[in-house]
Write a protein that holds these residues in place. Structure first.
Motif, PDB file in Angstrom:
ATOM      1  N   GLY A  26     -25.571  36.422  -1.739  1.00  0.00           N
ATOM      2  CA  GLY A  26     -26.309  36.763  -2.943  1.00  0.00           C
ATOM      3  C   GLY A  26     -27.760  36.337  -2.934  1.00  0.00           C
ATOM      4  N   SER A  27     -28.100  35.377  -2.091  1.00  0.00           N
ATOM      5  CA  SER A  27     -29.481  34.916  -2.031  1.00  0.00           C
ATOM      6  C   SER A  27     -29.675  34.109  -0.753  1.00  0.00           C
ATOM      7  N   THR A  28     -30.875  34.112  -0.252  1.00  0.00           N
ATOM      8  CA  THR A  28     -31.204  33.317   0.926  1.00  0.00           C
ATOM      9  C   THR A  28     -31.744  31.967   0.482  1.00  0.00           C
ATOM     10  N   PHE A  29     -31.187  30.905   1.044  1.00  0.00           N
ATOM     11  CA  PHE A  29     -31.663  29.572   0.690  1.00  0.00           C
ATOM     12  C   PHE A  29     -31.370  28.615   1.822  1.00  0.00           C
ATOM     13  N   ARG A  30     -32.020  27.469   1.754  1.00  0.00           N
ATOM     14  CA  ARG A  30     -31.776  26.417   2.731  1.00  0.00           C
ATOM     15  C   ARG A  30     -30.680  25.502   2.185  1.00  0.00           C
ATOM     16  N   SER A  31     -29.636  25.315   2.975  1.00  0.00           N
ATOM     17  CA  SER A  31     -28.512  24.503   2.508  1.00  0.00           C
ATOM     18  C   SER A  31     -28.700  23.033   2.856  1.00  0.00           C
ATOM     19  N   GLY A  32     -28.172  22.201   1.989  1.00  0.00           N
ATOM     20  CA  GLY A  32     -28.166  20.767   2.214  1.00  0.00           C
ATOM     21  C   GLY A  32     -26.755  20.295   2.486  1.00  0.00           C
ATOM     22  N   GLY A  33     -26.272  19.395   1.638  1.00  0.00           N
ATOM     23  CA  GLY A  33     -24.915  18.907   1.813  1.00  0.00           C
ATOM     24  C   GLY A  33     -23.881  19.982   1.532  1.00  0.00           C
ATOM     25  N   MET A  34     -22.788  19.913   2.285  1.00  0.00           N
ATOM     26  CA  MET A  34     -21.676  20.826   2.069  1.00  0.00           C
ATOM     27  C   MET A  34     -20.396  19.998   2.033  1.00  0.00           C
ATOM     28  N   GLY A  35     -19.406  20.492   1.315  1.00  0.00           N
ATOM     29  CA  GLY A  35     -18.184  19.717   1.264  1.00  0.00           C
ATOM     30  C   GLY A  35     -17.013  20.482   0.720  1.00  0.00           C
ATOM     31  N   TRP A  36     -15.856  19.840   0.834  1.00  0.00           N
ATOM     32  CA  TRP A  36     -14.620  20.363   0.288  1.00  0.00           C
ATOM     33  C   TRP A  36     -14.033  19.322  -0.668  1.00  0.00           C
ATOM     34  N   GLY A  92      -8.405  19.672  -6.406  1.00  0.00           N
ATOM     35  CA  GLY A  92      -7.885  19.375  -7.730  1.00  0.00           C
ATOM     36  C   GLY A  92      -8.889  19.526  -8.859  1.00  0.00           C
ATOM     37  N   ASN A  93      -8.331  19.406 -10.073  1.00  0.00           N
ATOM     38  CA  ASN A  93      -9.185  19.533 -11.266  1.00  0.00           C
ATOM     39  C   ASN A  93     -10.269  18.469 -11.319  1.00  0.00           C
ATOM     40  N   GLN A  94      -9.994  17.298 -10.737  1.00  0.00           N
ATOM     41  CA  GLN A  94     -10.969  16.208 -10.728  1.00  0.00           C
ATOM     42  C   GLN A  94     -12.018  16.389  -9.645  1.00  0.00           C
ATOM     43  N   ARG A  95     -11.842  17.409  -8.835  1.00  0.00           N
ATOM     44  CA  ARG A  95     -12.763  17.679  -7.719  1.00  0.00           C
ATOM     45  C   ARG A  95     -12.963  16.419  -6.868  1.00  0.00           C
ATOM     46  N   VAL A  96     -11.881  15.896  -6.376  1.00  0.00           N
ATOM     47  CA  VAL A  96     -11.925  14.711  -5.513  1.00  0.00           C
ATOM     48  C   VAL A  96     -12.399  15.116  -4.119  1.00  0.00           C
ATOM     49  N   MET A  97     -13.310  14.348  -3.560  1.00  0.00           N
ATOM     50  CA  MET A  97     -13.872  14.679  -2.254  1.00  0.00           C
ATOM     51  C   MET A  97     -12.803  14.581  -1.172  1.00  0.00           C
ATOM     52  N   VAL A  98     -12.728  15.608  -0.364  1.00  0.00           N
ATOM     53  CA  VAL A  98     -11.846  15.634   0.802  1.00  0.00           C
ATOM     54  C   VAL A  98     -12.662  15.391   2.064  1.00  0.00           C
ATOM     55  N   ALA A  99     -13.750  16.128   2.203  1.00  0.00           N
ATOM     56  CA  ALA A  99     -14.620  15.995   3.375  1.00  0.00           C
ATOM     57  C   ALA A  99     -15.998  16.508   2.998  1.00  0.00           C
ATOM     58  N   SER A 100     -17.017  15.874   3.557  1.00  0.00           N
ATOM     59  CA  SER A 100     -18.376  16.328   3.277  1.00  0.00           C
ATOM     60  C   SER A 100     -19.229  16.205   4.519  1.00  0.00           C
ATOM     61  N   SER A 101     -20.285  16.990   4.534  1.00  0.00           N
ATOM     62  CA  SER A 101     -21.191  17.044   5.679  1.00  0.00           C
ATOM     63  C   SER A 101     -22.621  17.104   5.166  1.00  0.00           C
ATOM     64  N   THR A 102     -23.478  16.230   5.683  1.00  0.00           N
ATOM     65  CA  THR A 102     -24.880  16.287   5.318  1.00  0.00           C
ATOM     66  C   THR A 102     -25.591  17.336   6.162  1.00  0.00           C
ATOM     67  N   SER A 103     -26.805  17.664   5.776  1.00  0.00           N
ATOM     68  CA  SER A 103     -27.579  18.634   6.542  1.00  0.00           C
ATOM     69  C   SER A 103     -27.875  18.113   7.948  1.00  0.00           C
ATOM     70  N   GLY A 104     -27.838  16.798   8.115  1.00  0.00           N
ATOM     71  CA  GLY A 104     -28.065  16.219   9.430  1.00  0.00           C
ATOM     72  C   GLY A 104     -26.831  16.140  10.292  1.00  0.00           C
ATOM     73  N   GLY A 105     -25.685  16.536   9.713  1.00  0.00           N
ATOM     74  CA  GLY A 105     -24.463  16.584  10.496  1.00  0.00           C
ATOM     75  C   GLY A 105     -23.532  15.402  10.314  1.00  0.00           C
ATOM     76  N   ALA A 106     -23.930  14.410   9.523  1.00  0.00           N
ATOM     77  CA  ALA A 106     -23.035  13.284   9.263  1.00  0.00           C
ATOM     78  C   ALA A 106     -21.868  13.748   8.403  1.00  0.00           C
ATOM     79  N   THR A 107     -20.688  13.208   8.692  1.00  0.00           N
ATOM     80  CA  THR A 107     -19.494  13.623   7.953  1.00  0.00           C
ATOM     81  C   THR A 107     -18.798  12.412   7.335  1.00  0.00           C
ATOM     82  N   VAL A 108     -18.134  12.673   6.222  1.00  0.00           N
ATOM     83  CA  VAL A 108     -17.344  11.665   5.526  1.00  0.00           C
ATOM     84  C   VAL A 108     -16.017  12.302   5.157  1.00  0.00           C
TER      85      VAL A 108
END
Length: 117
Positions: free
Chosen positions: A26-36, A39-55
């Motif tokens: 829908g639009s072109t943009f520069r992405s930063g952090g991404m994650g999954w 649940g309704n509480q949106r509890v973090m499962v996994a995340s990735s920074t733009s630099g590639g670090a993961t949690v």
């Protein structure tokens, strides 16, 4: 307007695997952090920074792997050795960066993952 489309969910037996995908459109943009999140509480499962670090959440370490294609504004979640307690609705999130700073976050609508025999 940016929209995120998730795919790859479904039903799998315990011990099985799924690969979730989430692509922005829908639009072109520069992405930063991404994650999954789950649940309704949106509890973090996994995340990735733009630099590639993961949690990862402790419950998925060693079983799930997050990866990304920043050029395509796409994030993936490889889910292995799935357990019944992994059953939930999973949401992806992709952050937008503008002028070097986080501007906004986009969320997917959620995708069901069911693990049962």
């Amino acid at each position: 307007q940016v929209q995120l489309a998730e795919s790859g969910g479904g039903h799998v037996q315990p011990g099985g695997s799924l690969r979730l995908s989430c692509a922005a459109s829908g639009s072109t943009f520069r992405s930063g952090g991404m994650g999954w999140y789950r649940g309704n509480q949106r509890v973090m499962v996994a995340s990735s920074t733009s630099g590639g670090a993961t949690v990862y959440a402790d419950s998925v370490k060693g079983r799930f792997t997050i990866s990304r294609d920043s050029a395509k504004n796409t994030v993936y979640l490889q889910m292995n050795s799935l357990k019944p307690e992994d059953t939930d609705v999973y949401y992806c999130k992709i952050g937008r960066i503008r002028l070097g700073r986080p501007q906004s976050d986009y969320w997917g609508q959620g995708i069901q993952v069911t693990v049962s025999s």
